[in-house]
Scaffold this motif. Structure first.
Motif, PDB file in Angstrom:
ATOM      1  N   HIS A  10      35.918  35.157  45.058  1.00  0.00           N
ATOM      2  CA  HIS A  10      34.901  36.220  45.048  1.00  0.00           C
ATOM      3  C   HIS A  10      35.422  37.539  44.495  1.00  0.00           C
ATOM      4  CE1 HIS A  10      32.503  33.481  47.391  1.00  0.00           C
ATOM      5  NE2 HIS A  10      33.534  33.314  48.209  1.00  0.00           N
ATOM      6  N   PHE A  11      36.289  37.501  43.523  1.00  0.00           N
ATOM      7  CA  PHE A  11      36.701  38.772  42.924  1.00  0.00           C
ATOM      8  C   PHE A  11      35.472  39.401  42.278  1.00  0.00           C
ATOM      9  CE2 PHE A  11      40.879  36.424  42.387  1.00  0.00           C
ATOM     10  CZ  PHE A  11      41.506  37.081  43.437  1.00  0.00           C
ATOM     11  N   SER A  12      35.353  40.717  42.458  1.00  0.00           N
ATOM     12  CA  SER A  12      34.171  41.353  41.879  1.00  0.00           C
ATOM     13  C   SER A  12      34.498  42.000  40.530  1.00  0.00           C
ATOM     14  CB  SER A  12      33.618  42.406  42.837  1.00  0.00           C
ATOM     15  OG  SER A  12      34.647  43.329  43.158  1.00  0.00           O
ATOM     16  N   SER A  13      35.779  42.182  40.235  1.00  0.00           N
ATOM     17  CA  SER A  13      36.170  42.850  38.989  1.00  0.00           C
ATOM     18  C   SER A  13      37.681  42.681  38.812  1.00  0.00           C
ATOM     19  CB  SER A  13      35.876  44.349  39.076  1.00  0.00           C
ATOM     20  OG  SER A  13      36.693  44.908  40.096  1.00  0.00           O
ATOM     21  N   LEU A  14      38.161  43.146  37.675  1.00  0.00           N
ATOM     22  CA  LEU A  14      39.610  43.131  37.425  1.00  0.00           C
ATOM     23  C   LEU A  14      40.339  43.924  38.514  1.00  0.00           C
ATOM     24  CD1 LEU A  14      42.179  42.736  35.723  1.00  0.00           C
ATOM     25  CD2 LEU A  14      41.424  44.615  34.253  1.00  0.00           C
ATOM     26  N   ASP A  15      39.841  45.118  38.827  1.00  0.00           N
ATOM     27  CA  ASP A  15      40.553  45.948  39.803  1.00  0.00           C
ATOM     28  C   ASP A  15      40.525  45.344  41.203  1.00  0.00           C
ATOM     29  OD1 ASP A  15      41.487  47.725  37.988  1.00  0.00           O
ATOM     30  OD2 ASP A  15      39.947  49.232  38.306  1.00  0.00           O
ATOM     31  N   GLY A  24      51.472  36.186  38.805  1.00  0.00           N
ATOM     32  CA  GLY A  24      50.143  35.592  39.001  1.00  0.00           C
ATOM     33  C   GLY A  24      50.234  34.120  39.371  1.00  0.00           C
ATOM     34  N   CYS A  25      51.464  33.629  39.567  1.00  0.00           N
ATOM     35  CA  CYS A  25      51.653  32.224  39.961  1.00  0.00           C
ATOM     36  C   CYS A  25      51.971  32.126  41.446  1.00  0.00           C
ATOM     37  CB  CYS A  25      52.784  31.603  39.144  1.00  0.00           C
ATOM     38  SG  CYS A  25      52.462  31.666  37.387  1.00  0.00           S
ATOM     39  N   PRO A  79      47.294  31.881  37.226  1.00  0.00           N
ATOM     40  CA  PRO A  79      46.745  30.586  37.633  1.00  0.00           C
ATOM     41  C   PRO A  79      46.580  30.410  39.137  1.00  0.00           C
ATOM     42  CG  PRO A  79      48.954  30.348  36.686  1.00  0.00           C
ATOM     43  CD  PRO A  79      48.520  31.738  36.412  1.00  0.00           C
ATOM     44  N   ALA A  80      47.465  31.040  39.938  1.00  0.00           N
ATOM     45  CA  ALA A  80      47.343  30.855  41.379  1.00  0.00           C
ATOM     46  C   ALA A  80      46.123  31.591  41.941  1.00  0.00           C
ATOM     47  CB  ALA A  80      48.610  31.344  42.073  1.00  0.00           C
ATOM     48  N   TYR A  81      45.586  32.507  41.163  1.00  0.00           N
ATOM     49  CA  TYR A  81      44.443  33.288  41.639  1.00  0.00           C
ATOM     50  C   TYR A  81      43.111  32.812  41.034  1.00  0.00           C
ATOM     51  CZ  TYR A  81      47.770  36.697  43.500  1.00  0.00           C
ATOM     52  OH  TYR A  81      48.765  37.310  44.222  1.00  0.00           O
ATOM     53  N   PHE A 107      40.606  42.173  41.848  1.00  0.00           N
ATOM     54  CA  PHE A 107      41.676  41.169  41.792  1.00  0.00           C
ATOM     55  C   PHE A 107      43.060  41.828  41.855  1.00  0.00           C
ATOM     56  CE2 PHE A 107      44.654  39.912  38.383  1.00  0.00           C
ATOM     57  CZ  PHE A 107      45.325  38.895  39.056  1.00  0.00           C
ATOM     58  N   LEU A 108      43.224  42.896  41.076  1.00  0.00           N
ATOM     59  CA  LEU A 108      44.568  43.500  40.980  1.00  0.00           C
ATOM     60  C   LEU A 108      45.103  43.934  42.344  1.00  0.00           C
ATOM     61  CD1 LEU A 108      44.191  45.529  37.643  1.00  0.00           C
ATOM     62  CD2 LEU A 108      45.702  43.548  38.024  1.00  0.00           C
ATOM     63  N   ALA A 109      44.214  44.360  43.222  1.00  0.00           N
ATOM     64  CA  ALA A 109      44.671  44.775  44.555  1.00  0.00           C
ATOM     65  C   ALA A 109      45.361  43.598  45.253  1.00  0.00           C
ATOM     66  CB  ALA A 109      43.481  45.268  45.374  1.00  0.00           C
ATOM     67  N   PHE A 110      44.794  42.390  45.136  1.00  0.00           N
ATOM     68  CA  PHE A 110      45.412  41.199  45.749  1.00  0.00           C
ATOM     69  C   PHE A 110      46.690  40.795  45.024  1.00  0.00           C
ATOM     70  CE2 PHE A 110      41.211  41.055  47.501  1.00  0.00           C
ATOM     71  CZ  PHE A 110      41.422  40.563  48.773  1.00  0.00           C
ATOM     72  N   TYR A 111      46.634  40.938  43.710  1.00  0.00           N
ATOM     73  CA  TYR A 111      47.783  40.549  42.879  1.00  0.00           C
ATOM     74  C   TYR A 111      49.010  41.424  43.208  1.00  0.00           C
ATOM     75  CZ  TYR A 111      50.177  40.546  38.235  1.00  0.00           C
ATOM     76  OH  TYR A 111      51.076  40.505  37.192  1.00  0.00           O
TER      77      TYR A 111
END
Ligand SMILES: Nc1ncnc2[nH]cnc12
Ligand SMILES: [Zn+2]
Length: 548
Positions: A63-68, A24-25, A293-295, A70-74
């Protein structure tokens, strides 16, 4: 930099981070750089415009709409890590930044299943990250811990495979990987999907944590605890279950809270809604962390500052958060002692700030939270001393006060009498302690520990002396009570009210705190306590308070 007058204090406050995903960094810059260096094709901007440029990707993170979502980008971002050196550099980048933010100890997550899934060997990942840890230890003086996370979006068989690799590698015994966690999609997969792995890890004495209560309701937290987690990552939805919250407070389970993450992932509308005060008031221990933190727009200091701007905590509250973070770290006692010492010597007077905290807030904090950390008495005394100094309104021009000035200022606070008759019969309840308590002051805090079944009797006797009453009598019978576990070993010659000689006794006790106005009232209250308390040796403490 935040606008809080506490900014410098927060920057210098020795911190422990317990919740950061190394993957996540990965900043957008690093993702694009490594993609090029390692010949990895990023998603086509025609279908996913976020990958059009570093700026577009950065903007998408707002503009993440939810945990999932975000997870796609992560998961996409971490797909550019290929070689040991990539992993080592990423870890080093994080530790350098954390060090600059005042982190002294960092426990960091990594997701080997996701890398293995795309063909990167487990050893490459662990060796790389572990090199970063070693470098941080030798070059920055950080202590570090690697925590392997199972991910909830992949099948259990994938976790079972990586667990097998982890065990057979001997990485736990060798101190390369120190514990296990779980993360990724919360709501959807079975809450207890890693039951078998956690059961085995408990047997082996491997420390366990789990992401729970981030998007999911409190049953995700109780399930994690049932499976053996001794720490909860996020856990903000704990406030929805008051009974579970009491249990978490009672058992001293640490929540690793990540305020900026919670806002970015829409778990809360703003940092004001992260239940920092609710946790403080309930005596729930927590640390403040950066997650990814990077996200999420900030590293650990940004998270501390965001909390300060939203919740306006006092210096004392921050010290307690810092101390609890140390106490709950997965490190040896000697390292804890070093870190506590650093926190202690991070003096308020060394920072120029002017924030005032009124006595009611202070009392509430002491009553509800102080007991959690329970450092040795020496720490406790110094903590009160810092507060007294602050309340003496020593102007900023004295911020460079010599140690002599400070010492005499400390002395003038005429600090606490601490007596523990259960532990030490050398501090008897009688003249000596009382005479030595210094010049007259008119407010005292009596703190005592009593089996819960005897609490009401002791309280009534103490209230009858006038303790727990505010001037004018508009409020009487005031006290604060928390439930915990008392422990003692009766030895030869002991005549325990509960338990037996030679057997360690643990029982439910209340810690009760009562304000006494006037020395006579305090002395009478102590007499009443000793008269009504069932124990042969009564544990109590008396603190003289500042009149402010
Ligand atoms: N905030 C988060 N929640 C769950 N899994 C994660 N993995 C990385 N960040 C996470
Ligand atoms: Zn996380």
């Amino acid at each position: 930099m935040c606008k809080s007058p506490l900014h410098d204090f927060l920057h210098g406050l020795p911190k422990c981070e317990h919740h950061v995903h190394l993957e996540g960094c990965m900043s957008p810059e690093l993702i694009f750089t490594l993609a090029e260096r390692n010949n990895i094709t990023l998603p086509d901007p025609a279908t996913n415009p976020a990958y059009g440029s570093i700026a577009a990707l950065t903007a998408r993170y707002d503009h993440f709409s939810s945990l999932d979502d975000f997870l796609a980008f992560y998961f996409q971002g971490m797909a550019v890590l290929m070689n040991e050196a990539d992993f080592a550099d990423l870890a080093w980048w994080y530790f350098s930044k954390a060090h600059a933010d005042g982190v002294h100890h960092a426990e960091v997550f990594f997701d080997p299943q996701v890398h293995i899934d795309r063909g990167i060997p487990y050893e490459t990942v662990v060796n790389g990250f572990s090199q970063g840890c070693k470098r941080a230890e030798s070059e920055l003086g950080l202590s570090t811990r690697l925590i392997l996370c199972f991910v909830r979006h992949l099948p259990v068989s994938s976790a079972a495979d990586v667990y097998e690799k982890f065990i057979s590698s001997g990485h736990f015994e060798a101190g390369v990987v120190h514990g296990l966690g779980w993360s990724s999609t919360e709501v959807g997969p079975p809450k207890d999907m890693f039951r078998a792995q956690y059961a085995d890890a408990v047997q082996k004495g491997i420390p366990l944590t789990a992401h729970a209560g981030e998007e999911g309701d409190p049953t995700y937290i109780s399930t994690a605890l049932e499976l053996g987690a001794t720490r909860i990552d996020h856990g903000i939805r704990l406030i929805e279950d008051p009974e579970l919250m009491k249990r978490v407070a009672r058992e001293g389970t640490l929540l690793t809270v990540c305020p900026l993450s919670n806002v970015r992932l829409r778990c809360v509308p703003s940092v004001e809604h992260v239940p920092i005060r609710r946790f403080l008031e309930a005596g729930v221990k927590f640390s403040i962390n950066s997650d990814d933190p990077a996200y999420f727009g900030g590293y650990i200091l940004d998270n501390y500052c965001a909390v300060q701007e939203a919740h306006k905590l006092s210096v004392l509250e921050w010290r307690i958060i810092a101390e609890n973070s140390v106490q709950q770290s997965w490190i040896e006692d000697s390292r804890k002692a070093e870190l506590l010492e650093k926190i202690e010597s991070h003096k308020v007077l060394d920072c120029e700030f002017n924030e005032q905290v009124g006595p009611p807030r202070m009392s509430r904090l002491l009553l509800s939270t102080w007991s959690i950390a329970r450092p040795p008495n020496r720490h406790r005394l110094v903590r009160y001393a810092s507060y007294s100094l602050r309340k003496a309104h020593i102007p900023p021009s004295r911020s460079g006060a010599t140690s002599t000035t400070r010492t005499s200022a400390l002395r003038s606070t005429g600090l606490a009498v601490v007596s523990d008759r259960r532990m030490s019969t050398s501090t008897p309840h009688s003249g000596e302690t009382r005479k030595n308590s210094g010049a007259a002051a008119d407010r005292y805090k009596l703190v005592f520990f009593v089996p819960t079944e005897n609490a009401e009797t002791c309280k009534e006797a103490i209230f009858a002396t006038g303790a727990g009453s505010f001037p004018g009598g508009k409020y009487t019978k005031c006290c604060f009570q928390t439930i915990g576990t008392g422990q003692f070993l009766p030895n030869d010659g002991g005549n325990p009210a509960i338990g037996a000689v030679g057997v360690v006794e643990k029982c439910e006790e209340a810690r009760i705190e009562v304000m006494c106005l006037g020395r006579e009232v305090m002395l009478s209250a102590v007499d009443a306590l000793v008269d009504t308390h069932p124990y042969e040796e009564v544990a109590y403490e008396v603190y003289r308070m500042e009149n402010v």
